[in-house]
Design an enzyme around this catalytic site. Structure first.
Site, mmCIF file in Angstrom:
data_model
loop_
_atom_site.group_PDB
_atom_site.id
_atom_site.type_symbol
_atom_site.label_atom_id
_atom_site.label_comp_id
_atom_site.label_asym_id
_atom_site.label_seq_id
_atom_site.Cartn_x
_atom_site.Cartn_y
_atom_site.Cartn_z
ATOM 1 N N ASP A 334 0.830 -1.207 0.000
ATOM 2 C CA ASP A 334 0.000 0.000 0.000
ATOM 3 C C ASP A 334 0.869 1.263 0.000
ATOM 4 O OD1 ASP A 334 -1.877 -1.988 0.130
ATOM 5 O OD2 ASP A 334 -2.917 -1.228 1.888
ATOM 6 N N ASN A 335 0.892 1.960 1.121
ATOM 7 C CA ASN A 335 1.605 3.246 1.156
ATOM 8 C C ASN A 335 3.045 3.081 1.662
ATOM 9 O OD1 ASN A 335 -1.304 3.775 1.102
ATOM 10 N ND2 ASN A 335 -0.729 5.918 1.339
#
Lengths: 744, 744
Positions: A334-335
């Site tokens: 994800d991030n």
């Protein structure tokens, strides 16, 4: 840790049911069943997932509690109040041809999802947007084009386009909906769920937002004393992922930095590095600095800059967790952009742990080999989501496949913990599945019990994987999206997947790492990849120093294994610059006039265990022999699939591709021993006769583990240190054996 | 010529046995059978072959007599007396790595046949030889290396080689044994025949030799009044052909000029053009200016120069023949280099005829389309040699295949004559074979009888084949050695082979030809070939003008058919520069991050006659769609095999490859009609329902010819101008039908 007092020289007995090392997702509404499930699986930690909430009961259970924490979305109130503090993304319009001379209007959002991206018309478009003539390569002066409209209606009109030229508009767009959330929405049909909110991104590059994220973490921890481990999901910048106008994935690069941009960050970069950013630096002619592209100096500088920026802020957040007596865990995905787990700075974050999704042996090693954290955790498949847990799904089959795949890697470099994700309430409706993962959890704990965390025995030489990325993309090479299949990458990814479970110590080497010579411990260098990619090396092979280093290394007795289009860089009469070492070259169609008389050799040490024809995958390049001494071990129609060639005191092996299979993993192992010139040591190196069985040896613990890599029973003999060990393994089974010390 | 008085509107009847248009090889020792054989086959000309002598009886037979004449070998007495007046060849040593610093000795003749080539150590080696560091691209100063030894013992020692660098020696070698003779020796085992002599080459670039060749032709003609036609085999320079140390072919390029060199000719070139020759100009990094290489300015200049030199001398020789009342015929092969039959100068030679070997429809058209000669002749297969005429051979099968292949081309552009080669005494031992070729000869004469030499009807638009060579390599594109199979060329050669028998008028266009725009009559442009080759275009696509011309052409309603890697030139985000027209691009591994959602269309005009899956050959590139509007008509695993895309008012078709087959020829015909936007006219264009039958229509002669392109019977219906013609054809059969003129 478990009891280590057993005498390893005695045949290991069954360990029995233990607990620990396992994390389960929990959710509200199943309090009565939770204790029993946790006990069955021996779980000692629980977590929530994206879209589930921890039940209140967790504070009273004898387990650690993980809680998901977002740093770039999730606080929608903040986001909506600070829409200008978003993260942007650099994207490129369609390539639009001018069919006639005169004005050309480009609908820049054509093919993009308007719910995700909004053209950043607030920025100085003359500075941060760019219109290019892709036929001449020229940048159009900002006076030559105008932006009109907003959002999905935004267009750029070029005043004087030339008929027969193609144009693109590079533009910044605000990420107005989080990419992972879009994926979760579309996968789970959350659009029909009124409790869901589409989350905007916000960006810690803006001081207000950073202060808010930082301070809010402290407040949240104070409000949640039940949380033991903050599971950051993840930090600030998502990997590049955007969607098309039908909400289908349009572009995904798990390593992409295109979504890490914003004007303040770019201005800070320019101030810090003295470089002036050209939008094309990000657009990269439309390839967006895919990790398959030989990385530009700019891109490496940007990665370094974002890495420094992210790590500094992560360090602050981790310190807050520690100050409040909690652990900080990072989700690898994800991030995660800017964290660079294999970079020099990662250990300085102070993170306690990394957790990641296990989709293959390579992704397991990608997690388990991360240096500088106290522990790693692998989230196993299947995710407890309705796409698998239904009448037609096969959750047990997926669990078995996930386990035998990951176990190969665990045997070489163990994860410290394993876990699952999704909706426990859903999985609990499948009792056979729950029973099977309970066995897997126990087998995992037994692994630690027997091996005591000892590093298993390896071949007496190291293997260097040479590409443009080196250590920074350890176990990440050839990966596009996390553990997904890509036809053109699979024949190369197979090399990494095989190595993830083979008894070799691996060094990930960049071209800089070898510029002055190959490190002394390296026995064999592998260069693998398609022509012109970062993995085969691209322009690095134009450097005579690099070529000469490898030639001297092999001539002096080293080994070289080339896969696909190794050392590809057209020049001076060779497509593969190391064709003289490899004894083969890529046929570009320019040397069809040259007759080839390949020598074939059906029987060779390298192919001795190959059950059927060598499988090199569907994109094998056209390869021809360049030396009368090249021995072709496998061939397609007028093309080499596998060959060997001696060179000075050293040896080279060429492989057209190597998708993962037990046979191909064995073939790679043999190729490595042969290339190292040590093939005579192979037979007695604790290798199973049947390539479907792999073995790890733990000399200090006095035992070995033989594991079946397939879903059918296998009986075979393992030979090592002068002794034969007969093993009979169930489908997916494994067996611990005590090491026998031979007399004399 | 035969009688043309028949009423073409009536159903043609059998023509009966006629004679003419056929040439047979004859030899000594079969005088008694010769008259009968000539009558059976209707032969009106006889010839000798390389290694046979005309019998004395030929002077008394009612036939024209061809006699072979060599201009660069054959007069061994002259050759041996003038060994210094040889033709040279530019070749390159092996690529030899230096494994340690210091002296490096290169055995320059390693891998070459010492009987064929002798290093030219008499020349100024510091000027005409060259040593290169292939790792840095540098030329070594002549002071840095020394030549020692002669012939196969010749070595070059580099004083200060760098460890890890690769070196080559480019050198001139004397051609001390004629290349074609080496082939004939090894094929026929002449080494065991004491009457044979290995012939040296001699070179008309030396005035003494030229005067001798010229004068000797006159004397020889005076001494041989029985000779009607001088069959030059051929002139002065052989195509590039050299052998390895086991006398196997090492390199063959039927278009190669590497064997046209000598110091006097190179000095004359420099004086005439002002260019200074670099040996690398010929060596071309080891690719030897293969016609697959985008031609360098030097190479085009050298071709032009040799062409002028050769044509001038050919003109002189032809004039001598004419002055003595004889015809001059050129054999298209062997020493044909510099004649350039599709060049502007060819007609100025005055040659009466060209004869060549027919190995395919394309090679037939290569002969029959040559402009500027009075007649052309095709030598059919099988050659009467022992490799086919034996117990295991199938001479009738080869004759049938040769005939149905060549007939496709003859129906479009007829040869004027056909013939055979080799030993008639051998073929005469196979009476069924003789009977079959007698039928073929009659069918050929009937063709002229019916068609009256009329140009058949074509589609109402012209087809332009665009590559770096244009007209100069008409029907010669993708050819390496004459009509031999090359895996990597076959999928492209199939396009040419198909066109050779399809009813389209073809223009061979170079990039210069279209620099100012596509000629008006062109309906569809074909660009075909592998990446980076002269045929797909290579660097030509870096020119924005060229790209723009094609875009404007298609946008205005033109058609583009791209095959393989059309318009390949990496830059500005595209591998295929015309990807915006084609709707597809070559996947280089850099855009795996981009998701593709190809639209497939199983039913389309183009594929309507495709009996089975489209066959594109074994080297099809990885191709992906770049536009949501691209329609994929055939696909492999995640790769496009055939697609269509509209562009402005025009259309594009992409094909991954097109090896020749009746199905693929039909598919190409449909693709051409569709790309031209005229597919509605196709059904009524005298096309057979069954793609295995091809049709030529002769409106002025009032007839059509339907021919079976396969060796099994076919029944089908031909539709044209509103009428259905039912035809039933034997294996390899053909049928003439009168044209029906519809009422109304």
């Amino acid at each position: 840790m478990s009891d280590h007092s057993k005498d390893a020289a005695q045949p290991p007995t069954t360990v029995g049911h233990t607990s620990g090392r396992v994390t389960l997702p929990v959710e509200e509404g199943m309090d009565d069943r939770l204790t029993g499930i946790l006990a069955d699986l021996g779980a000692d930690a629980v977590r929530n997932s994206d879209g589930t909430w921890l039940p209140e009961i967790v504070g009273t259970l004898p387990v650690k509690v993980y809680a998901t924490r977002f740093c770039a979305r999730g606080d929608e109130a903040w986001a909506v109040d600070h829409l200008d503090q978003h993260t942007s993304i650099y994207v490129c319009s369609d390539r639009v041809p001018a069919l006639v001379d005169g004005p050309l209007r480009i609908d820049i959002m054509a093919g993009f999802l308007a719910d995700q991206l909004r053209p950043d018309t607030e920025v100085d478009v003359s500075r941060w947007w760019q219109v290019r003539d892709r036929t001449t390569g020229e940048v159009l002066a900002p006076s030559g084009w105008t932006v009109r409209g907003e959002g999905s209606e935004c267009t750029v009109t070029i005043a004087g386009a030339h008929a027969g030229h193609v144009y693109t508009v590079a533009f910044l767009a605000a990420q107005i909906w989080d990419s992972t959330q879009i994926y979760n929405y579309t996968t789970n049909h959350w659009e029909n769920d009124p409790t869901r909110v589409k989350e905007h991104s916000y960006n810690v590059a803006f001081p207000d937002t950073w202060n808010h994220v930082r301070d809010d973490l402290g407040s949240w921890l104070d409000a949640h004393p039940e949380v033991d481990v903050v599971r950051f999901t993840t930090f600030f910048y998502h990997f590049t992922l955007y969607f098309n106008d039908r909400a289908q994935e349009k572009y995904v690069d798990w390593f992409g930095y295109s979504a890490s941009v914003s004007v303040p960050l770019m201005e800070q970069f320019e101030a810090e590095t003295g470089r002036v950013i050209d939008p094309e630096d990000f657009i990269d002619a439309g390839y967006h600095n895919s990790s398959f592209r030989p990385p530009s100096p700019f891109f490496l500088a940007w990665i370094g800059f974002v890495n420094r920026f992210v790590v500094e802020k992560v360090r602050t957040l981790v310190q807050i967790c520690h100050d409040k007596g909690r652990e900080a865990m990072m989700f690898l995905g994800d991030n995660w952009i800017g964290t660079e787990p294999y970079g020099d700075l990662f250990a300085t974050t102070g993170l306690d742990a990394v957790v990641g999704s296990v989709g293959s042996a390579a992704t397991t090693r990608m997690i388990s080999d991360i240096p500088g954290v106290r522990y790693t955790e692998g989230r196993f498949l299947p995710y407890f989501f309705p796409d698998v847990f239904n009448d037609r799904g096969d959750p047990i089959g997926e669990a078995n496949t996930s386990w035998i795949t990951a176990r190969r890697a665990i045997m070489r470099s163990p994860l410290d913990r394993i876990g699952f994700g999704g909706y426990l309430s859903l999985a609990a409706q499948f009792p056979d599945f729950m029973a099977r993962i309970s066995e897997i959890c126990q087998e995992f704990r037994d692994f630690w019990e027997r091996s005591r965390g000892e590093t298993p025995q390896s071949a007496p030489f190291r293997v260097g994987i040479l590409n443009a990325w080196g250590r920074s993309r350890s176990w990440m090479t050839f990966m596009v999206a996390h553990a997904l299949y890509y036809k053109q990458a699979d024949p190369y990814l197979g090399v990494v997947e095989a190595l993830a479970g083979l008894p070799f110590q691996i060094d990930w080497l960049s071209f800089d790492d070898i510029a002055e010579g190959v490190p002394e411990e390296i026995g064999v260098i592998i260069n693998a990849g398609a022509a012109g990619t970062s993995f085969s090396g691209g322009p690095a092979w134009a450097d005579p120093r690099i070529q000469a280093v490898i030639r001297r290394f092999v001539a002096a007795g080293g080994g070289l294994i080339g896969v696909g289009e190794p050392s590809f860089h057209i020049g001076e009469g060779a497509a593969l610059q190391l064709s003289d070492i490899l004894g083969v070259d890529r046929e570009m169609g320019w040397s069809l006039s040259t007759d080839r008389y390949p020598r074939t050799e059906p029987d060779h040490f390298i192919t001795a265990d190959l059950g059927a024809d060598l499988e090199v995958g569907p994109v094998a390049p056209e390869i021809v022999t360049t030396s009368a001494d090249t021995l072709v071990l496998a061939a397609g129609e007028a093309t080499v699939r596998l060959s060997v060639h001696s060179y000075g005191a050293g040896r080279a092996v060429y492989l057209a591709g190597l998708p993962y299979s037990p046979d191909n993993a064995r073939l790679l192992a043999r190729a490595l021993w042969w290339a190292a010139g040590r093939e005579q040591e192979f037979a007695d190196s604790f290798v199973a006769e049947d390539p479907r069985v792999e073995v790890s040896v733990y000399p200090d613990s006095g035992c070995l583990l033989a594991a079946n890599t397939v879903l059918e029973p296998v009986s075979t003999v393992v030979r090592g240190a002068g002794h034969d060990y007969r093993v009979t393994l169930d489908a997916a089974g494994s067996q611990w054996l005590p090491l026998v010390h031979q007399q004399g």
